[in-house]
Design an enzyme around this catalytic site. Structure first.
Site, PDB file in Angstrom:
ATOM      1  CE  LYS A   1       8.602  21.762  33.343  1.00 44.14           C
ATOM      2  NZ  LYS A   1       9.755  22.461  32.777  1.00 44.14           N
TER       3      LYS A   1
ATOM      4  CE1 TYR B   1      10.211  18.743  31.056  1.00 46.17           C
ATOM      5  CE2 TYR B   1      11.145  19.199  33.196  1.00 46.17           C
ATOM      6  CZ  TYR B   1      11.065  19.473  31.856  1.00 46.17           C
ATOM      7  OH  TYR B   1      11.816  20.479  31.319  1.00 46.17           O
TER       8      TYR B   1
ATOM      9  CD  GLU C   1      10.698  28.396  25.741  1.00 40.92           C
ATOM     10  OE1 GLU C   1      10.230  28.605  26.873  1.00 40.92           O
ATOM     11  OE2 GLU C   1      10.271  27.511  24.975  1.00 40.92           O
TER      12      GLU C   1
HETATM   13  N1  PLP Z   1      11.000  27.474  29.123  1.00 42.35           N
HETATM   14  C1  PLP Z   1      11.514  26.241  29.043  1.00 42.35           C
HETATM   15  C2  PLP Z   1      11.870  25.683  27.704  1.00 42.35           C
HETATM   16  C3  PLP Z   1      11.699  25.468  30.203  1.00 42.35           C
HETATM   17  O1  PLP Z   1      12.211  24.226  30.111  1.00 42.35           O
HETATM   18  C4  PLP Z   1      11.366  26.033  31.466  1.00 42.35           C
HETATM   19  C5  PLP Z   1      11.550  25.275  32.701  1.00 42.35           C
HETATM   20  O2  PLP Z   1      11.977  24.139  32.707  1.00 42.35           O
HETATM   21  C6  PLP Z   1      10.858  27.345  31.500  1.00 42.35           C
HETATM   22  C7  PLP Z   1      10.670  28.024  30.310  1.00 42.35           C
HETATM   23  C8  PLP Z   1      10.498  27.992  32.811  1.00 42.35           C
HETATM   24  O3  PLP Z   1       9.307  27.460  33.325  1.00 42.35           O
HETATM   25  P1  PLP Z   1       9.019  27.470  34.892  1.00 42.35           P
HETATM   26  O4  PLP Z   1       9.143  28.895  35.338  1.00 42.35           O
HETATM   27  O5  PLP Z   1       7.629  26.976  35.001  1.00 42.35           O
HETATM   28  O6  PLP Z   1      10.049  26.590  35.522  1.00 42.35           O
END
Ligand code: PLP
Length: 287
Positions: free
Chosen positions: A151, A33, A183
């Site tokens: 993702k 996604y 994270e």
């Molecule tokens: N890390 C994780 C596990 C995430 O699910 C997300 C966003 O959904 C992010 C980092 C941040 O990514 P982005 O800046 O592309 O939204």
């Protein structure tokens, strides 16, 4: 108000939008996604999201349901049809719905992948009052699989993490593996020491955030130092500031980690400034 959603080529009222019970996204979490934010009816960092989608698909050997260059038109059509001013466009691709449940991947010639998109309205997305207060974080074990750079829709543990945070009176959780923060449950994690921003280096251990890439670029342009390395919860608790980034939250200051208050307990100057820059630049470059 009922939304218009996109399912495999059709724009439908959300009540009429259906996906098969045999869809592998539903049965196996076999899907990827993207979430792209919208400000003033325009898409933020669209190219970055579509590039990462292409990478997620190719890492999982999943076919793209439409040509990648058709995706901008679909996003824009949905934004228009739903009169979306501020909010998000959610896109999901799954490996489709074969005739029966099976662990083996279906033949993509016989089973086309499923593509679903919908909008989420978030009026005043850029003026989230939480950004003025900051958020409280707890730390939990990172027990996710080893390909967090893809993702995927396997979001059970991140959901559990958010529930653990809520139960503990906090807003979100940071995930810790081998003593170091990977994270956040749905965002990238940062600490600030003086003029230096520290965030974990890119690898398969974290999602390569699109917001992360932009924020680090703006930080460097603003003469801040950027250090890409892992850090511990103890180091974060002793930092001047901390924050998280994601497409939907932009940059959100962190004011408490496992009960330890950072600085004076208010969002710090670096996080506050970077959030302003991020929103300003995102508005300028939105399409
Ligand atoms: N890390 C994780 C596990 C995430 O699910 C997300 C966003 O959904 C992010 C980092 C941040 O990514 P982005 O800046 O592309 O939204």
């Amino acid at each position: 108000m009922s939304r218009i959603v996109y399912v495999n080529g059709d724009y439908l009222d959300e009540a009429d939008a259906k996906v098969s019970v045999f869809d592998r996204g539903f049965l196996m979490a076999d899907g990827v996604y993207e979430v792209t934010s919208v400000l003033d009816g325009k898409l933020i960092a669209f190219d970055g999201h579509i590039e990462r989608l292409g990478r997620s698909l190719s890492e999982l050997d999943m076919a793209s349901p439409v040509a990648m260059d058709e995706l901008l038109g679909i996003h824009r059509e949905l934004v228009d049809r739903n009169d979306l001013i501020d909010g998000l466009v959610y896109l999901q691709v799954t490996r489709g719905a074969p005739a029966d449940r099976d662990f083996e991947f279906p033949d993509p010639e016989e089973t086309p992948s499923t593509l679903v998109l919908f909008t989420q309205s978030k009026p005043g997305l850029a003026d989230n009052p939480q950004a003025k207060k900051g958020i409280k974080i707890i730390s939990i074990d990172d027990i996710r699989w080893g390909r967090r750079d893809i993702k995927t829709v396997q979001l059970l543990y991140p959901s559990m993490g958010k529930m653990m945070a809520k139960k503990a009176g906090a807003d979100d959780a940071w995930l810790v593996e081998d003593g170091q923060v990977t994270e956040g449950t749905s965002n990238n994690a940062y600490i600030v020491k003086g003029n230096r921003i520290i965030t974990r280096q890119l690898s398969n251990d974290i999602l390569h955030g699109i917001t992360r890439a932009a924020v680090l670029r703006y930080a460097r342009e603003a003469q801040m130092e950027v250090e890409e390395r892992a850090f511990t919860i103890a180091e974060a608790q002793g930092a001047d500031e901390a924050f998280v980034t994601s497409a939907s939250a932009f940059l959100m200051p962190v004011v408490e980690i496992d009960g330890a208050v950072l600085g004076d307990g208010k969002p710090g100057p670096v996080a506050t400034r970077l959030r302003e820059i991020y929103i300003e630049e995102s508005r300028k470059t939105a399409i």
